[in-house]
Write an enzyme that holds these catalytic residues in place. Sequence first.
Site, short mmCIF file in Angstrom:
data_model
loop_
_atom_site.label_atom_id
_atom_site.label_comp_id
_atom_site.label_asym_id
_atom_site.label_seq_id
_atom_site.Cartn_x
_atom_site.Cartn_y
_atom_site.Cartn_z
N GLN A 268 1.36 -1.30 0.07
CA GLN A 268 0.50 0.03 0.00
C GLN A 268 0.34 0.80 0.46
O GLN A 268 1.67 1.41 0.58
CB GLN A 268 -1.18 -0.22 1.32
CG GLN A 268 -1.91 1.36 1.39
CD GLN A 268 -2.70 1.03 2.87
OE1 GLN A 268 -2.40 0.27 3.97
NE2 GLN A 268 -3.70 1.88 2.80
N SER B 122 1.07 6.40 2.23
CA SER B 122 1.74 7.56 3.26
C SER B 122 2.49 8.37 3.14
O SER B 122 3.42 7.54 2.56
CB SER B 122 1.78 6.59 5.19
OG SER B 122 1.26 6.26 5.70
N SER C 251 4.63 -1.55 4.25
CA SER C 251 5.30 -2.42 4.68
C SER C 251 4.81 -3.36 3.51
O SER C 251 4.52 -3.35 2.73
CB SER C 251 3.44 -3.19 5.06
OG SER C 251 3.10 -2.56 6.18
N GLU D 77 -9.77 -1.55 5.68
CA GLU D 77 -8.15 -2.21 6.39
C GLU D 77 -8.63 -1.79 7.57
O GLU D 77 -8.22 -2.89 8.07
CB GLU D 77 -7.17 -1.06 6.01
CG GLU D 77 -6.15 -0.89 6.90
CD GLU D 77 -4.73 -0.20 6.41
OE1 GLU D 77 -5.14 1.61 6.35
OE2 GLU D 77 -3.79 -0.27 6.47
N GLU E 136 -5.80 8.41 17.49
CA GLU E 136 -6.95 10.08 17.61
C GLU E 136 -7.37 10.29 16.70
O GLU E 136 -8.08 11.26 16.42
CB GLU E 136 -5.88 10.66 17.67
CG GLU E 136 -4.36 11.18 19.37
CD GLU E 136 -3.53 9.82 19.77
OE1 GLU E 136 -3.62 9.24 17.98
OE2 GLU E 136 -2.71 10.18 19.66
C1 LIG Z 1 2.95 -1.00 11.75
C2 LIG Z 1 3.08 0.37 10.28
C3 LIG Z 1 3.07 0.18 9.49
C4 LIG Z 1 2.62 0.91 8.23
N1 LIG Z 1 1.77 0.41 6.97
C5 LIG Z 1 1.71 1.28 6.03
C6 LIG Z 1 1.68 0.79 4.24
O1 LIG Z 1 1.56 -0.58 4.44
N2 LIG Z 1 1.27 2.26 3.97
C7 LIG Z 1 1.30 2.87 4.08
O2 LIG Z 1 0.95 3.93 3.38
N3 LIG Z 1 1.37 3.38 5.37
C8 LIG Z 1 1.68 2.59 6.72
N4 LIG Z 1 1.78 3.35 7.29
C9 LIG Z 1 1.72 4.49 8.30
C10 LIG Z 1 0.58 4.94 8.95
O3 LIG Z 1 -0.89 5.02 7.89
C11 LIG Z 1 0.99 6.10 10.00
O4 LIG Z 1 2.16 6.22 10.33
C12 LIG Z 1 -0.17 6.99 10.50
O5 LIG Z 1 -1.36 7.33 8.77
C13 LIG Z 1 0.22 8.34 11.21
O6 LIG Z 1 0.51 8.38 10.10
P1 LIG Z 1 2.35 9.68 10.62
O7 LIG Z 1 3.38 8.64 10.34
O8 LIG Z 1 2.81 11.19 9.24
O9 LIG Z 1 1.62 10.43 11.12
P2 LIG Z 1 1.40 11.90 11.33
O10 LIG Z 1 -0.12 12.41 11.05
O11 LIG Z 1 2.16 13.12 11.35
O12 LIG Z 1 0.78 12.16 13.06
C14 LIG Z 1 1.32 12.38 14.29
C15 LIG Z 1 0.53 12.30 15.77
O13 LIG Z 1 -0.27 13.08 15.37
C16 LIG Z 1 -1.45 13.03 15.49
N5 LIG Z 1 -2.50 13.79 14.70
C17 LIG Z 1 -1.89 14.02 13.52
N6 LIG Z 1 -3.38 14.51 13.00
C18 LIG Z 1 -4.11 14.61 14.52
C19 LIG Z 1 -5.38 15.19 14.29
N7 LIG Z 1 -5.80 15.81 13.54
N8 LIG Z 1 -6.32 15.02 15.80
C20 LIG Z 1 -5.98 14.73 16.11
N9 LIG Z 1 -3.92 14.01 16.72
C21 LIG Z 1 -4.16 13.79 15.31
C22 LIG Z 1 -1.46 12.11 15.69
O14 LIG Z 1 -2.80 11.18 16.03
C23 LIG Z 1 -0.15 11.10 15.96
O15 LIG Z 1 -0.18 11.11 17.19
C24 LIG Z 1 2.19 2.13 8.58
C25 LIG Z 1 2.33 2.33 10.23
C26 LIG Z 1 2.64 0.90 10.81
C27 LIG Z 1 3.06 2.30 12.36
#
Ligand SMILES: Cc1cc2nc3c(=O)[nH]c(=O)nc-3n(C[C@H](O)[C@H](O)[C@H](O)COP(=O)(O)OP(=O)(O)OC[C@H]3O[C@@H](n4cnc5c(N)ncnc54)[C@H](O)[C@@H]3O)c2cc1C
Length: 386
Positions: free
Chosen positions: A105, A108, A140, A223, A356
């Site tokens: 996928q 991100s 992933s 998902e 969140e």
């Molecule tokens: C083990 C693992 C596997 C993954 N696999 C995939 C994959 O295969 N493909 C893929 O595309 N992605 C994947 N991801 C990514 C995952 O979807 C993102 O990490 C996730 O959506 C959060 O985005 P970010 O890391 O950019 O954090 P950010 O969006 O930068 O968030 C940082 C913090 O701010 C908080 N926050 C952000 N916006 C808000 C809001 N509006 N209100 C309240 N709090 C908020 C969040 O909750 C978080 O605590 C994976 C992640 C993990 C940990």
Amino acid sequence: MKAVADFLAAHDPSTTDPAEFLRARYDAGLAWVSYPVGRGGLGLSRSLQPEVDRLFAEAGAPGNRSEVNGIGLGMAAPTILRYGTAAQLDRYLRPLWTGEEIWCQLFSEPGAGSDLAAVATRAVRDGDDWVVNGQKVWTSGAHNARMAILVARTDGDVPKHRGLTYFLCDMTDPGVDVRPLRQITGEAEFNEVFLTDVRIPDSQRLGAIGQGWEVANATLNNERVAIGGRAARREDGMIGVVAQTWRDRPELRTSELHGELLRLWVDAEVARVTGVRLGQKLASGQPGPEGAAMKLSFARINQKLSGLELEILGAEGLRYSDWTMVRPERVDFFGRDAGYRYLRAKGNSIEGGTSEILRNIVAERVLGLPPEHRVDKDIPWKDVPR
Ligand SMILES: Cc1cc2nc3c(=O)[nH]c(=O)nc-3n(C[C@H](O)[C@H](O)[C@H](O)COP(=O)(O)OP(=O)(O)OC[C@H]3O[C@@H](n4cnc5c(N)ncnc54)[C@H](O)[C@@H]3O)c2cc1C
């Protein structure tokens, strides 16, 4: 089920080539029984699937690598089924289900996780192709994948949600560069993926140009159900592991730990029964935002239970058997030790949407509370400060 018995009579699992067996099972409509005839299914109720799978497993039928292809089976397939053209359904569903093509996928990005609509990877039309440039992250299983579901920006002049398009990307394109990202567990389940002049034929666009946000949301709803909404037996999963440790190791028990275990046992049971109800809802249509609530409670309970397992085991729980950097084919959550489970479960409240964000979804779309203030909703994407 008679259809399964007839199929097994005609295809002996012990003598049929596994790949041929799986293709024939798909063609017989016994892959996803709820899918339409000709698409791996028989148009039956989804509730029959566990029984069909059980009968095949008992007969010694080959598996379809479901433990490696969760993204393909749980997310790409239902999205392709809903938005795909006939040619796309013909091309992708069968090798996806048989495990011949593993999917990942590409959603991100460094600047677009929770705010997925902020995706900056660009897809520019060039004749019959799209040329894609950008960077994805946390992908992933990209190191095992043959295909990917991809969201890219095709129009920067409209507000962010409207300028996205959804593609099916061939991971063998020379412009796809997959690099491992090492996690807290020591291994690299996920990757950074750099896309440089990747060419995607327009025939691999899923949905209309600009419809990517809607298509991506269908994927994300699937998902959350795939991560959090599995129909489970009582004491399945992490609660089963902790309860077993408790039963096997009376010398480790304290009354405080007992209280915590009982509280979490009840929580796990409530989640399980709610999952059954969600399953019944799914049987009658597409998953709605309720999947977000299941995934939210799964993450909370899994993290609490993996912490409780360490507490029960005391010093023993601090042992960590293997911290070598490997690129696993799958997450072996229950095959590893308690320390691994504790660390791996930390990702549960991030992957598939953070807790969140899921609370926001439940608040807005399930409970009907006022939406979050979104300042960039009506501004063209190119004018949003980054
Ligand atoms: C083990 C693992 C596997 C993954 N696999 C995939 C994959 O295969 N493909 C893929 O595309 N992605 C994947 N991801 C990514 C995952 O979807 C993102 O990490 C996730 O959506 C959060 O985005 P970010 O890391 O950019 O954090 P950010 O969006 O930068 O968030 C940082 C913090 O701010 C908080 N926050 C952000 N916006 C808000 C809001 N509006 N209100 C309240 N709090 C908020 C969040 O909750 C978080 O605590 C994976 C992640 C993990 C940990």
